[in-house]
Design a protein around this motif. Structure first.
Motif, PDB file in Angstrom:
ATOM      1  N   ARG A  45       0.859  -1.179   0.000  1.00 42.94           N
ATOM      2  CA  ARG A  45       0.000   0.000   0.000  1.00 42.94           C
ATOM      3  C   ARG A  45       0.898   1.232   0.000  1.00 42.94           C
ATOM      4  NH1 ARG A  45      -2.764   3.322   3.790  1.00 42.94           N
ATOM      5  NH2 ARG A  45      -4.664   4.172   2.857  1.00 42.94           N
ATOM      6  N   GLU A 142       1.382   2.279  -9.947  1.00 39.90           N
ATOM      7  CA  GLU A 142       0.477   2.559  -8.831  1.00 39.90           C
ATOM      8  C   GLU A 142      -0.959   2.576  -9.335  1.00 39.90           C
ATOM      9  OE1 GLU A 142       1.474   5.490  -5.740  1.00 39.90           O
ATOM     10  OE2 GLU A 142       3.312   5.897  -6.887  1.00 39.90           O
ATOM     11  N   TRP A 143      -1.828   1.909  -8.579  1.00 39.31           N
ATOM     12  CA  TRP A 143      -3.266   1.881  -8.894  1.00 39.31           C
ATOM     13  C   TRP A 143      -4.033   1.557  -7.624  1.00 39.31           C
ATOM     14  CZ3 TRP A 143      -6.921  -2.391 -10.235  1.00 39.31           C
ATOM     15  CH2 TRP A 143      -8.102  -1.901 -10.804  1.00 39.31           C
ATOM     16  N   GLY A 145      -4.132   3.120  -5.026  1.00 41.11           N
ATOM     17  CA  GLY A 145      -3.366   3.432  -3.828  1.00 41.11           C
ATOM     18  C   GLY A 145      -2.371   2.361  -3.429  1.00 41.11           C
ATOM     19  N   GLU A 182      -7.752   5.103  -3.916  1.00 41.14           N
ATOM     20  CA  GLU A 182      -6.416   5.666  -3.715  1.00 41.14           C
ATOM     21  C   GLU A 182      -6.411   6.785  -2.667  1.00 41.14           C
ATOM     22  OE1 GLU A 182      -8.650   7.855  -6.742  1.00 41.14           O
ATOM     23  OE2 GLU A 182      -8.114   5.734  -6.534  1.00 41.14           O
TER      24      GLU A 182
END
Length: 375
Positions: A45, A142-143, A145, A182
């Motif tokens: 994360r 990144e996707w 979040g 996100e």
């Protein structure tokens, strides 16, 4: 030796994978190589790495991957291996360094972008290319979040294989983007050490034939699940809350305000998405639950589950227990069932596999996908 699933034994029954697919170390090695090390893998994360120098190590197939935040604030991923003699660079699961990553063996030192910046007697070796002997980079996207990494030399299309899985399930990308995952805050994280093969966990998550048997709290909130059809059986379908249910909580009591961008027709509904190979996403009006699996052996899988809420909900310090408890119980019930199933995979009774009833036939697509990856 790998084999593909047998032909259906009858119109209502479809064969599963043979039992040795869940117990054979050689098949697990092939999965490490051709699945976990070749596809996009949800690793960390992003908010867990809050400032430059923060890092986390994760196991992706046979490799330890180091994810860190650079001085410029960007996430970077590398193989967690010193280029000198191969020592593990970071031995902790998570931590923070001030400016650089230093190997504890011979003190080769790398900046947060992976470049070799110092080593004993390095000035006496002017021919050493500090970039060429930097850390081995790993592709990162990144996707939602999260940092997704891929070890392949030529990673597959992220849009087709990852975002495409959500589109295939929901019908369009906007349906998941409205949850604003996100920008959500972590309300709770639970790590489960499951003594079962990762595929048993995937199969369990994809079907609801078992829901009436082992998930009384879930079927109280989502009554249609008692009929055996999982939400993933239909494209675009979200399971409706029961008429007397106020929120996605362990007792059906009210949860929190609907996330601001969630559409009216998504309210009071639960959506589930499987992103192969190791991610489950659960969407409800007021929060998102995301599972990441880390297969460690043919009979052991660590699952990290995050409950994500609007930042103001987490910041308020409100009690999340009733909200978290519903899916925590579902997780424990599911993982107990998977652990109960794992020993039978080595039985002669399961040598040719089991069967899927009609409400489970979509699991056959997962089996065929895996067989194609291993072929």
């Amino acid at each position: 030796m790998t084999t593909t699933p047998e032909a259906p034994t009858a119109a209502s029954l479809m064969s599963t994978l043979p039992g040795h697919f869940y117990t054979d170390p050689e098949i697990f090695r092939q999965e490490q190589e051709r699945v976990f090390e070749s596809l996009w893998f949800c690793a960390v994360r992003a908010a867990d790495l809050g400032k430059p120098g923060a890092f986390r190590t994760v196991q992706v197939g046979r490799e330890s991957v180091l994810v860190t935040r650079s001085r410029s604030g960007e996430l970077r991923a590398f193989l967690n291996i010193c280029r000198h003699r191969g020592a593990r660079l970071c031995t902790q699961e998570a931590g923070e360094v001030r400016r650089a990553l230093q190997c504890p063996y011979h003190a080769w030192t790398y900046d947060l972008d992976g470049k070799l910046i110092a080593a004993p007697n390095l000035t006496k070796m002017p021919d050493v290319d500090r970039t060429a002997y930097g850390l081995v980079k790993v592709a990162l996207r990144e996707w939602l979040g999260y940092a997704w990494v891929c070890l392949a030399d030529e990673p597959p299309s992220f849009e087709e294989t990852v975002i495409g899985a959500a589109v295939e399930r929901l019908g369009d990308a906007a349906s998941i983007e409205r949850y604003g995952t996100e920008s959500l805050a972590l309300g709770k994280r639970v790590t489960y050490d499951v003594r079962a093969n990762w595929k048993l966990i995937v199969e369990n998550f994809m079907e609801c034939y078992h829901c009436a048997t082992i998930h009384p709290e879930l079927t109280d909130v989502l009554p249609e699940f008692a009929d055996g059809f999982a939400a993933q059986y239909y494209v675009g379908h979200g399971a409706s809350f029961g008429e007397e249910v106020s929120g996605f909580t362990v007792d059906g009591s009210p949860g929190f305000d609907r996330l601001p961008e969630v559409a009216e027709d998504q309210d009071r509904r639960y959506y589930a998405i499987t992103i192969r190979p190791t991610v489950f996403i659960n969407l409800v009006p007021d929060h998102v639950i995301l599972h990441r699996m880390f297969p460690l052996a043919e009979d052991r899988t660590v699952v990290e589950c995050d409950w994500l809420y609007a930042p103001e909900v987490v910041a308020s310090g409100v009690d999340l227990t009733r909200s978290v408890e519903l899916f925590h119980r579902v997780n424990e019930q599911d993982f107990e069932a998977c652990e109960r199933t794992q020993p039978a995979m080595a039985s002669r009774a399961y040598r040719a596999g089991g069967v899927l009833v009609p409400t489970e036939h979509h699991i056959g697509l997962f089996h065929q996908w895996l067989a194609d990856r291993l072929a």
